[in-house]
Design an enzyme around this catalytic site. Structure first.
Site, PDB file in Angstrom:
ATOM      1  N   ARG A 192      31.435  28.767  40.976  1.00 11.27           N
ATOM      2  CA  ARG A 192      32.568  28.049  40.603  1.00 11.27           C
ATOM      3  C   ARG A 192      33.445  28.742  40.003  1.00 11.27           C
ATOM      4  O   ARG A 192      33.229  29.527  38.604  1.00 11.27           O
ATOM      5  CB  ARG A 192      32.793  26.881  40.212  1.00 11.27           C
ATOM      6  CG  ARG A 192      32.246  25.879  41.589  1.00 11.27           C
ATOM      7  CD  ARG A 192      34.178  25.065  42.330  1.00 11.27           C
ATOM      8  NE  ARG A 192      33.876  24.083  43.274  1.00 11.27           N
ATOM      9  CZ  ARG A 192      33.790  24.862  44.686  1.00 11.27           C
ATOM     10  NH1 ARG A 192      33.851  25.815  44.931  1.00 11.27           N
ATOM     11  NH2 ARG A 192      33.748  24.124  45.590  1.00 11.27           N
ATOM     12  N   GLY A 239      20.381  28.483  45.855  1.00  7.28           N
ATOM     13  CA  GLY A 239      20.332  27.302  46.879  1.00  7.28           C
ATOM     14  C   GLY A 239      20.747  28.463  48.251  1.00  7.28           C
ATOM     15  O   GLY A 239      20.488  29.195  48.370  1.00  7.28           O
ATOM     16  N   ARG A 240      21.632  27.319  48.999  1.00  9.02           N
ATOM     17  CA  ARG A 240      21.765  27.898  50.705  1.00  9.02           C
ATOM     18  C   ARG A 240      22.143  29.601  50.558  1.00  9.02           C
ATOM     19  O   ARG A 240      21.995  30.172  50.933  1.00  9.02           O
ATOM     20  CB  ARG A 240      23.000  27.006  51.202  1.00  9.02           C
ATOM     21  CG  ARG A 240      21.966  25.292  51.753  1.00  9.02           C
ATOM     22  CD  ARG A 240      23.013  24.465  52.409  1.00  9.02           C
ATOM     23  NE  ARG A 240      21.929  23.514  53.300  1.00  9.02           N
ATOM     24  CZ  ARG A 240      22.356  22.211  52.823  1.00  9.02           C
ATOM     25  NH1 ARG A 240      23.575  21.678  51.990  1.00  9.02           N
ATOM     26  NH2 ARG A 240      21.539  21.242  53.607  1.00  9.02           N
ATOM     27  N   ILE A 241      23.103  29.485  50.053  1.00  5.69           N
ATOM     28  CA  ILE A 241      24.206  30.305  49.654  1.00  5.69           C
ATOM     29  C   ILE A 241      23.648  31.893  49.417  1.00  5.69           C
ATOM     30  O   ILE A 241      23.569  32.701  49.738  1.00  5.69           O
ATOM     31  CB  ILE A 241      25.778  30.612  48.947  1.00  5.69           C
ATOM     32  CG1 ILE A 241      26.570  29.418  49.287  1.00  5.69           C
ATOM     33  CG2 ILE A 241      25.798  31.692  49.283  1.00  5.69           C
ATOM     34  CD1 ILE A 241      27.809  28.999  49.036  1.00  5.69           C
ATOM     35  N   ARG A 301      17.333  27.129  38.243  1.00  5.23           N
ATOM     36  CA  ARG A 301      16.965  26.083  37.539  1.00  5.23           C
ATOM     37  C   ARG A 301      15.878  25.523  37.620  1.00  5.23           C
ATOM     38  O   ARG A 301      15.288  25.088  36.891  1.00  5.23           O
ATOM     39  CB  ARG A 301      17.856  25.238  37.741  1.00  5.23           C
ATOM     40  CG  ARG A 301      18.892  25.749  36.493  1.00  5.23           C
ATOM     41  CD  ARG A 301      20.403  24.811  36.854  1.00  5.23           C
ATOM     42  NE  ARG A 301      20.844  24.210  38.197  1.00  5.23           N
ATOM     43  CZ  ARG A 301      21.852  23.437  38.127  1.00  5.23           C
ATOM     44  NH1 ARG A 301      22.654  22.601  37.456  1.00  5.23           N
ATOM     45  NH2 ARG A 301      21.939  23.681  39.290  1.00  5.23           N
ATOM     46  N   GLY A 344      36.245  32.059  50.213  1.00  5.46           N
ATOM     47  CA  GLY A 344      34.814  32.355  50.866  1.00  5.46           C
ATOM     48  C   GLY A 344      34.588  30.897  51.807  1.00  5.46           C
ATOM     49  O   GLY A 344      33.860  31.897  52.785  1.00  5.46           O
ATOM     50  N   HIS A 356      40.549  32.310  46.266  1.00  6.45           N
ATOM     51  CA  HIS A 356      39.002  31.374  47.334  1.00  6.45           C
ATOM     52  C   HIS A 356      39.482  31.598  48.508  1.00  6.45           C
ATOM     53  O   HIS A 356      39.137  30.822  48.968  1.00  6.45           O
ATOM     54  CB  HIS A 356      39.708  30.377  46.297  1.00  6.45           C
ATOM     55  CG  HIS A 356      38.165  29.426  46.112  1.00  6.45           C
ATOM     56  ND1 HIS A 356      38.223  28.637  44.790  1.00  6.45           N
ATOM     57  CD2 HIS A 356      37.538  29.256  47.205  1.00  6.45           C
ATOM     58  CE1 HIS A 356      37.071  27.202  45.271  1.00  6.45           C
ATOM     59  NE2 HIS A 356      36.897  28.290  46.273  1.00  6.45           N
ATOM     60  N   GLU A 416      41.220  27.625  38.099  1.00  5.53           N
ATOM     61  CA  GLU A 416      42.426  28.808  39.241  1.00  5.53           C
ATOM     62  C   GLU A 416      43.452  27.736  39.744  1.00  5.53           C
ATOM     63  O   GLU A 416      43.650  26.217  38.842  1.00  5.53           O
ATOM     64  CB  GLU A 416      41.408  27.985  40.566  1.00  5.53           C
ATOM     65  CG  GLU A 416      41.252  28.760  41.746  1.00  5.53           C
ATOM     66  CD  GLU A 416      40.099  28.697  42.893  1.00  5.53           C
ATOM     67  OE1 GLU A 416      40.437  28.314  44.043  1.00  5.53           O
ATOM     68  OE2 GLU A 416      39.324  29.276  42.237  1.00  5.53           O
TER      69      GLU A 416
END
Length: 319
Positions: free
Chosen positions: A238, A157-159, A180, A287, A285, A267
């Site tokens: 995640r 995806g974007r990341i 996918r 990011g 976390h 988490e």
């Protein structure tokens, strides 16, 4: 009358200032996740809620609210797996997110974790801080080089695309990726292959998938068994995407060289079996944790709310 808005946790001051102009604003002062009973009450008291990761809107929460007053959840963050989207739709509550703002800082962090794991940076810093370092010598903390190695990206995806750009332009890495659906990412050359091939051919694997039922434990014991013994696993997606128990076992048995994690399956609980290992890099976390990104996330959430209450369609509606 202005719509009533609840912001569940403190955000950057500029976001509060703008929200106070647009809405009848309440800001919950705790930085911890909102309890389910509080969320159910909020659904009955506010026209809109701006929640974030950890504020779990389950079907039970929606049911407890009965006929909610709330019409929209403007999530602060890209991931919405903490919100039951089907239950929100049944309650006729819209859901939006803030995908664009998190992309660049999360990609930066993924590369930082990759480098830290490859060069044993966390281990080295702990050594210096302990006061036990005795000076340079030729075979101390030997790590792995990154240049011209193969990077596998799980989720383009974007990341994932931004990670690929950084890896190819900055380090000359070959990029394989699993997605996918078929994808032709812009920018750097990258080759789409099946997941088992990404796992089996890569020196470093970065996971950038969304969370949810469809991706839970995608990286399980079987997947980890396909990785090379010198490979490193980096997760900035995640926590539940990686089977934490299986990862711990793979590290114990030295079936992979190391892991670098910014997210965790349960988490904020992090198992001692991970915390005690020198071949694991652990971050809390971080990011999207830059000043500009967090402010942009808040402003995007407010843009979504403004469009919704203005009668338009929010740009980032997911449900």
């Amino acid at each position: 009358m202005r719509p009533r808005l609840l912001i569940t946790r403190p955000l950057p001051a500029a976001v509060h200032d703008r929200a106070g102009v647009l809405f009848d604003l309440t800001i919950r002062d705790s930085t911890g996740p909102t309890r389910p009973a509080e969320l159910a009450d909020a659904l009955t008291e506010y026209d809109a809620i701006l929640p974030s990761l950890g504020d779990v809107f389950s079907r039970d929460v929606f049911s407890a609210a009965g006929a909610p007053r709330c019409r929209i959840l403007a999530n602060f963050g890209a991931g919405v797996n903490h919100i039951d989207l089907a239950a929100a739709a049944d309650a006729e509550i819209a859901v939006t997110n803030t995908p664009g703002a998190v992309t660049a800082p999360t990609a930066d962090l993924a590369m930082m974790l990759l480098l830290m794991s490859a060069r044993r940076a966390g281990e080295g810093e702990r050594l210096v801080r302990s006061g036990q370092w005795r000076g340079w010598h030729p075979v101390e903390l030997l790590g792995d080089e990154v240049g011209a190695r193969t990077l596998g990206i799980v989720g383009m995806g974007r990341i994932g695309q931004e990670v690929a750009r950084r890896a190819t332009a900055g380090f000359g890495m070959e990029v394989l990726f699993h997605n996918r659906s078929p994808k032709r990412p812009p920018g750097p050359e990258a080759t789409q292959v099946p997941l088992d091939e990404v796992l089996g051919r890569s020196d470093f694997i970065v996971v950038t998938l969304p969370g949810g039922v469809g991706t839970r434990h995608l990286i399980d014991a079987e997947a980890l068994s396909l990785m090379r013994p010198h490979a490193h696993l980096i997760n900035v997606s995640r926590g539940e995407v990686v089977d934490e128990a299986a990862l711990i076992e793979a590290l114990r048995e030295k079936r992979i060289a190391g892991a670098a994690l910014d997210v965790y399956e349960f988490e904020p609980e992090v198992p001692a079996a991970l915390r005690e290992r020198d071949d694991v890099v652990l971050l809390p976390h971080l990011g999207s944790a830059t000043r500009s990104a967090r402010e942009a996330m808040g402003m995007t959430a407010l843009d979504n709310l403004k469009a919704f209450f203005g009668g338009g369609e929010p740009a980032n509606r997911v449900a």
